[in-house]
Scaffold this motif. Structure first.
Motif, PDB file in Angstrom:
ATOM      1  N   PRO A   9     -34.367 -11.529  16.779  1.00 35.28           N
ATOM      2  CA  PRO A   9     -35.713 -10.982  17.015  1.00 35.28           C
ATOM      3  C   PRO A   9     -35.682  -9.870  18.058  1.00 35.28           C
ATOM      4  CG  PRO A   9     -35.742 -13.376  17.050  1.00 35.28           C
ATOM      5  CD  PRO A   9     -34.303 -12.970  17.058  1.00 35.28           C
ATOM      6  N   ASP A  10     -36.467  -8.828  17.820  1.00 30.29           N
ATOM      7  CA  ASP A  10     -36.545  -7.704  18.774  1.00 30.29           C
ATOM      8  C   ASP A  10     -37.574  -8.014  19.861  1.00 30.29           C
ATOM      9  OD1 ASP A  10     -38.614  -7.649  16.984  1.00 30.29           O
ATOM     10  OD2 ASP A  10     -38.747  -5.461  16.916  1.00 30.29           O
ATOM     11  N   THR A  11     -37.290  -9.025  20.644  1.00 28.92           N
ATOM     12  CA  THR A  11     -38.226  -9.489  21.674  1.00 28.92           C
ATOM     13  C   THR A  11     -38.239  -8.533  22.849  1.00 28.92           C
ATOM     14  OG1 THR A  11     -37.759 -11.757  21.010  1.00 28.92           O
ATOM     15  CG2 THR A  11     -38.841 -11.439  23.128  1.00 28.92           C
ATOM     16  N   PHE A  12     -39.426  -8.224  23.345  1.00 30.69           N
ATOM     17  CA  PHE A  12     -39.568  -7.439  24.572  1.00 30.69           C
ATOM     18  C   PHE A  12     -40.641  -8.084  25.439  1.00 30.69           C
ATOM     19  CE2 PHE A  12     -43.313  -5.926  22.561  1.00 30.69           C
ATOM     20  CZ  PHE A  12     -44.090  -5.307  23.514  1.00 30.69           C
ATOM     21  N   PHE A  13     -40.565  -7.813  26.736  1.00 31.08           N
ATOM     22  CA  PHE A  13     -41.487  -8.396  27.711  1.00 31.08           C
ATOM     23  C   PHE A  13     -42.553  -7.365  28.045  1.00 31.08           C
ATOM     24  CE2 PHE A  13     -37.448 -10.540  28.053  1.00 31.08           C
ATOM     25  CZ  PHE A  13     -37.823 -11.875  28.072  1.00 31.08           C
ATOM     26  N   GLN A  14     -43.800  -7.719  27.755  1.00 23.11           N
ATOM     27  CA  GLN A  14     -44.879  -6.735  27.786  1.00 23.11           C
ATOM     28  C   GLN A  14     -45.213  -6.246  29.187  1.00 23.11           C
ATOM     29  OE1 GLN A  14     -48.114  -8.677  25.706  1.00 23.11           O
ATOM     30  NE2 GLN A  14     -47.330  -8.078  23.703  1.00 23.11           N
ATOM     31  N   ASN A  15     -45.119  -7.101  30.189  1.00 25.94           N
ATOM     32  CA  ASN A  15     -45.478  -6.698  31.553  1.00 25.94           C
ATOM     33  C   ASN A  15     -44.248  -6.445  32.423  1.00 25.94           C
ATOM     34  OD1 ASN A  15     -44.910  -9.455  31.398  1.00 25.94           O
ATOM     35  ND2 ASN A  15     -46.091  -9.924  33.231  1.00 25.94           N
ATOM     36  N   GLU A  16     -43.154  -6.064  31.805  1.00 20.22           N
ATOM     37  CA  GLU A  16     -41.924  -5.781  32.543  1.00 20.22           C
ATOM     38  C   GLU A  16     -41.973  -4.382  33.150  1.00 20.22           C
ATOM     39  OE1 GLU A  16     -37.309  -4.568  31.641  1.00 20.22           O
ATOM     40  OE2 GLU A  16     -38.640  -5.196  30.022  1.00 20.22           O
ATOM     41  N   LYS A  17     -41.587  -4.275  34.408  1.00 20.26           N
ATOM     42  CA  LYS A  17     -41.421  -2.985  35.069  1.00 20.26           C
ATOM     43  C   LYS A  17     -39.959  -2.555  35.129  1.00 20.26           C
ATOM     44  CE  LYS A  17     -45.452  -2.861  38.138  1.00 20.26           C
ATOM     45  NZ  LYS A  17     -45.889  -2.717  39.554  1.00 20.26           N
ATOM     46  N   ASP A  18     -39.100  -3.503  35.390  1.00 20.42           N
ATOM     47  CA  ASP A  18     -37.672  -3.231  35.472  1.00 20.42           C
ATOM     48  C   ASP A  18     -36.938  -4.535  35.204  1.00 20.42           C
ATOM     49  OD1 ASP A  18     -35.292  -1.945  35.797  1.00 20.42           O
ATOM     50  OD2 ASP A  18     -35.351  -1.919  38.001  1.00 20.42           O
ATOM     51  N   GLY A  19     -35.720  -4.438  34.727  1.00 18.76           N
ATOM     52  CA  GLY A  19     -34.977  -5.651  34.446  1.00 18.76           C
ATOM     53  C   GLY A  19     -33.536  -5.359  34.084  1.00 18.76           C
ATOM     54  N   LYS A  20     -32.756  -6.411  34.000  1.00 14.76           N
ATOM     55  CA  LYS A  20     -31.349  -6.265  33.650  1.00 14.76           C
ATOM     56  C   LYS A  20     -30.836  -7.561  33.051  1.00 14.76           C
ATOM     57  CE  LYS A  20     -29.268  -7.812  37.992  1.00 14.76           C
ATOM     58  NZ  LYS A  20     -28.265  -7.525  39.032  1.00 14.76           N
ATOM     59  N   LYS A  21     -29.809  -7.401  32.188  1.00 13.18           N
ATOM     60  CA  LYS A  21     -29.033  -8.537  31.725  1.00 13.18           C
ATOM     61  C   LYS A  21     -27.825  -8.691  32.634  1.00 13.18           C
ATOM     62  CE  LYS A  21     -30.037  -8.737  26.773  1.00 13.18           C
ATOM     63  NZ  LYS A  21     -29.451  -8.662  25.401  1.00 13.18           N
ATOM     64  N   HIS A  22     -27.467  -9.909  32.918  1.00 10.27           N
ATOM     65  CA  HIS A  22     -26.337 -10.155  33.801  1.00 10.27           C
ATOM     66  C   HIS A  22     -25.037 -10.027  33.012  1.00 10.27           C
ATOM     67  CE1 HIS A  22     -28.587 -11.618  37.382  1.00 10.27           C
ATOM     68  NE2 HIS A  22     -29.502 -11.846  36.454  1.00 10.27           N
ATOM     69  N   MET A  23     -24.137  -9.202  33.539  1.00  7.58           N
ATOM     70  CA  MET A  23     -22.885  -8.888  32.854  1.00  7.58           C
ATOM     71  C   MET A  23     -21.653  -9.328  33.634  1.00  7.58           C
ATOM     72  SD  MET A  23     -24.226  -7.446  30.220  1.00  7.58           S
ATOM     73  CE  MET A  23     -22.822  -6.701  29.409  1.00  7.58           C
ATOM     74  N   ILE A  24     -21.825 -10.036  34.718  1.00 13.42           N
ATOM     75  CA  ILE A  24     -20.693 -10.453  35.560  1.00 13.42           C
ATOM     76  C   ILE A  24     -20.444 -11.947  35.366  1.00 13.42           C
ATOM     77  CG2 ILE A  24     -19.866 -10.644  37.935  1.00 13.42           C
ATOM     78  CD1 ILE A  24     -21.630  -8.287  38.638  1.00 13.42           C
ATOM     79  N   ASP A  25     -19.281 -12.370  35.116  1.00 14.70           N
ATOM     80  CA  ASP A  25     -18.017 -11.666  34.924  1.00 14.70           C
ATOM     81  C   ASP A  25     -17.890 -11.168  33.477  1.00 14.70           C
ATOM     82  OD1 ASP A  25     -14.852 -11.586  35.517  1.00 14.70           O
ATOM     83  OD2 ASP A  25     -15.164 -12.895  33.782  1.00 14.70           O
ATOM     84  N   LYS A  26     -18.539 -11.861  32.574  1.00 17.11           N
ATOM     85  CA  LYS A  26     -18.681 -11.486  31.186  1.00 17.11           C
ATOM     86  C   LYS A  26     -20.167 -11.417  30.871  1.00 17.11           C
ATOM     87  CE  LYS A  26     -14.293 -11.436  29.881  1.00 17.11           C
ATOM     88  NZ  LYS A  26     -13.635 -10.249  29.276  1.00 17.11           N
ATOM     89  N   PRO A  27     -20.545 -10.792  29.775  1.00 15.60           N
ATOM     90  CA  PRO A  27     -21.961 -10.810  29.396  1.00 15.60           C
ATOM     91  C   PRO A  27     -22.476 -12.238  29.266  1.00 15.60           C
ATOM     92  CG  PRO A  27     -20.773  -9.200  28.086  1.00 15.60           C
ATOM     93  CD  PRO A  27     -19.738  -9.949  28.873  1.00 15.60           C
ATOM     94  N   ASN A  28     -23.563 -12.525  30.025  1.00 15.14           N
ATOM     95  CA  ASN A  28     -24.113 -13.884  30.035  1.00 15.14           C
ATOM     96  C   ASN A  28     -24.994 -14.085  28.805  1.00 15.14           C
ATOM     97  OD1 ASN A  28     -24.546 -14.041  33.664  1.00 15.14           O
ATOM     98  ND2 ASN A  28     -22.733 -14.027  32.404  1.00 15.14           N
ATOM     99  N   VAL A  29     -24.339 -14.171  27.657  1.00 11.02           N
ATOM    100  CA  VAL A  29     -25.025 -14.315  26.374  1.00 11.02           C
ATOM    101  C   VAL A  29     -24.351 -15.433  25.592  1.00 11.02           C
ATOM    102  CG1 VAL A  29     -25.660 -13.207  24.209  1.00 11.02           C
ATOM    103  CG2 VAL A  29     -25.708 -11.893  26.338  1.00 11.02           C
ATOM    104  N   LEU A  30     -25.156 -16.287  24.986  1.00 10.73           N
ATOM    105  CA  LEU A  30     -24.652 -17.365  24.150  1.00 10.73           C
ATOM    106  C   LEU A  30     -25.303 -17.262  22.777  1.00 10.73           C
ATOM    107  CD1 LEU A  30     -23.219 -20.091  23.576  1.00 10.73           C
ATOM    108  CD2 LEU A  30     -25.251 -21.215  24.547  1.00 10.73           C
ATOM    109  N   ILE A  31     -24.457 -17.214  21.710  1.00 11.65           N
ATOM    110  CA  ILE A  31     -24.939 -17.215  20.327  1.00 11.65           C
ATOM    111  C   ILE A  31     -24.254 -18.376  19.631  1.00 11.65           C
ATOM    112  CG2 ILE A  31     -25.174 -15.922  18.187  1.00 11.65           C
ATOM    113  CD1 ILE A  31     -24.872 -13.358  19.819  1.00 11.65           C
ATOM    114  N   ARG A  32     -25.030 -19.323  19.187  1.00 12.58           N
ATOM    115  CA  ARG A  32     -24.486 -20.538  18.596  1.00 12.58           C
ATOM    116  C   ARG A  32     -25.141 -20.768  17.231  1.00 12.58           C
ATOM    117  NH1 ARG A  32     -24.895 -25.656  22.345  1.00 12.58           N
ATOM    118  NH2 ARG A  32     -23.292 -24.475  23.476  1.00 12.58           N
ATOM    119  N   VAL A  33     -24.310 -21.068  16.220  1.00 12.16           N
ATOM    120  CA  VAL A  33     -24.773 -21.364  14.867  1.00 12.16           C
ATOM    121  C   VAL A  33     -24.461 -22.832  14.588  1.00 12.16           C
ATOM    122  CG1 VAL A  33     -24.678 -20.733  12.438  1.00 12.16           C
ATOM    123  CG2 VAL A  33     -24.259 -18.990  14.193  1.00 12.16           C
TER     124      VAL A  33
END
Length: 470
Positions: A123-147
């Motif tokens: 999903p192309d989710t976005f946060f409507q009242n966001e002013k600034d933000g970041k995804k955490h990339m240390i030490d690796k991208p903090n992303v989990l995709i599980r099927v």
């Protein structure tokens, strides 16, 4: 023979351990890689740019919207900025949906994990009242995709830090409770394509110790809601997180309310000083007024220039009014003291003229009757700018005259005035002293009445907001 038997036993042990290793680790790893290659490799017909049907039912059409179930794990809240009306939120954001194209069935795997580089539809989710933000990339991208196995269900999880807008209503500041929002929705897909839902169980999870991450607020409650929006391009599904923040009052009590209360009380000291102590009373009044003004400027420097009146403005304004009133009271006392001097001079002059007129009448009457043997005995009053006639009787010739002021005091005593009346007529006969006496009572009384009204209006609703156990 013996060594041959040992060699056979060792080979059987090694073979058994290898088969166990292949069954528990290596074979599972190979099965996972094979499944991933089969599902999203170039040879497969999977296209991450195409939206899935969102269900495993074969009779469903492509027009069915994908149900996206979301939940959040709040890690910390910081930087609640009153001036810019924003706050920073650190959280883990999770979404779940069904992609029938990633369905697999494995007897040994519960799920497979994809790397961020392996692209699937999301999903192309976005946060409507966001002013600034970041995804955490240390030490690796903090992303989990599980099927998940046998369901085609996808879990997408990432760690974010966002600076979000939070419109604040500061009418009750600093006894206020603010509600900040976190709204997220699909940017391009309407409700015909994507429908957002909160998870049924624990849609919002909160990390232990999050209360300590707020220096000036208490996290009193977290609620979930919906915020579906209608625009020119369509209707978009939206979910809302409501974060209720209760401001810590102890800091303002120690740094603002108690010092300002003490400044007002210090300004009342001038009522107990003598009216002739002009430098002391003026210095006391001006110093407390300037100190209160400086304190008010420091408070307003940390707040936005809003167009309405805040609770702190009312408190500071009333304190300034009481201090300024004490300064004006001394000006009134000084004016009344001068009027008392003029009034005493006029009264003394009038009494002196009356005595001399009686003396002249007595001299004329004695000369007319030829009685020069009677000498005129008179006790002239002593006059100056700060005294008055204190003699109770005046003797002119054979006439015994009474002082009018003494007659007034004696008359008041004869009608049975109370001790307060006697004190008012004798000790506080000067108007300047009466003004000081009234101010000693009225200023504290009105300030107590204001405090009762103020705290009942603002403190009672503030205390009524309960801090829930999160």
């Amino acid at each position: 023979m013996f060594f041959h038997i040992l060699l056979l036993v060792q080979q059987s042990v090694v073979q058994t351990n290898g088969e166990k290793f292949r069954d528990t680790g290596y074979e599972k790893l190979m099965d996972e890689q094979a499944l991933i290659n089969r599902l999203i490799s170039r040879e497969s017909d999977y296209d991450y740019r195409v939206r899935p049907r969102g269900t495993l039912s074969p009779v469903s059409s492509d027009a069915t919207a994908v149900d996206v179930h979301a939940n959040m794990y709040l890690r910390s809240i910081s930087k609640v900025d009153d001036v810019n009306m924003e706050y920073s939120l650190h959280f883990t954001f999770r979404e779940e949906w069904v992609d029938e194209r990633l369905y697999f069935n494995s007897p040994s795997l519960q799920h497979i994990v994809l790397s961020p580089e392996q692209k699937i539809w999301a999903p192309d989710t976005f946060f409507q009242n966001e002013k600034d933000g970041k995804k955490h990339m240390i030490d690796k991208p903090n992303v989990l995709i599980r099927v998940y196995n046998g369901t085609g269900r996808i879990l997408y999880s990432c760690r974010l830090t966002l600076t979000l807008s939070c419109p604040m209503r500061l009418v009750d500041y600093p006894l206020d409770v603010q509600t900040c929002f976190l709204d997220f929705a699909s940017y391009a897909y309407t409700t015909k394509d994507i429908e957002y839902h909160w998870k049924d169980q624990k849609p919002i999870q909160i990390k232990d110790g999050i209360r300590e991450s707020l220096p000036s607020f208490i996290l009193s409650d977290v609620r979930t809601n919906s915020c579906t929006s209608v625009t020119n391009t369509g209707v978009y599904s939206c979910l809302r997180t409501e974060i209720e923040l209760k401001r810590e009052f102890s800091y303002y009590l120690l740094q603002l309310y108690i010092p300002s209360f003490m400044l007002v009380a210090v300004s009342w000291v001038s009522f107990w000083l003598d009216k002739d102590s002009v430098p002391a009373r003026v210095t006391l009044g001006v110093t407390t007024l300037l100190t209160m003004t400086t304190q008010a400027s420091g408070v307003n420097a940390n707040l936005p220039p809003v167009s309405y009146t805040k609770a702190i403005d009312i408190w500071i304004g009333v304190c300034l009014a009481f201090i300024f009133g004490a300064l004006l009271e001394f000006a009134l006392v000084n004016w009344a003291a001068r009027q008392d001097i003029v009034r005493n001079q006029y009264r003394t002059r009038h009494q002196t003229n009356m005595l001399y007129r009686l003396q002249n009448d007595a001299n004329s009457h004695a000369a007319y009757n030829g009685h020069y043997a009677n000498a005129i005995r008179m006790e002239p009053p002593r006059m100056n700018n700060n005294t008055h006639t204190t003699s109770n009787h005046v003797v002119i010739g054979n006439h015994l005259l009474s002082n009018p002021l003494a007659l007034t005091q004696m008359g008041a005593a004869r009608v049975g005035l109370s001790w307060w009346g006697s004190l008012w007529q004798v000790k506080y006969r000067e108007h300047s002293r009466r003004i000081d006496l009234i101010s000693r009572v009225m200023f504290p009384l009105f300030f107590v009445i204001f405090n009762v009204t103020y705290w009942f209006r603002y403190l009672v609703p503030y205390m009524a907001v309960e801090t829930k156990t999160l």
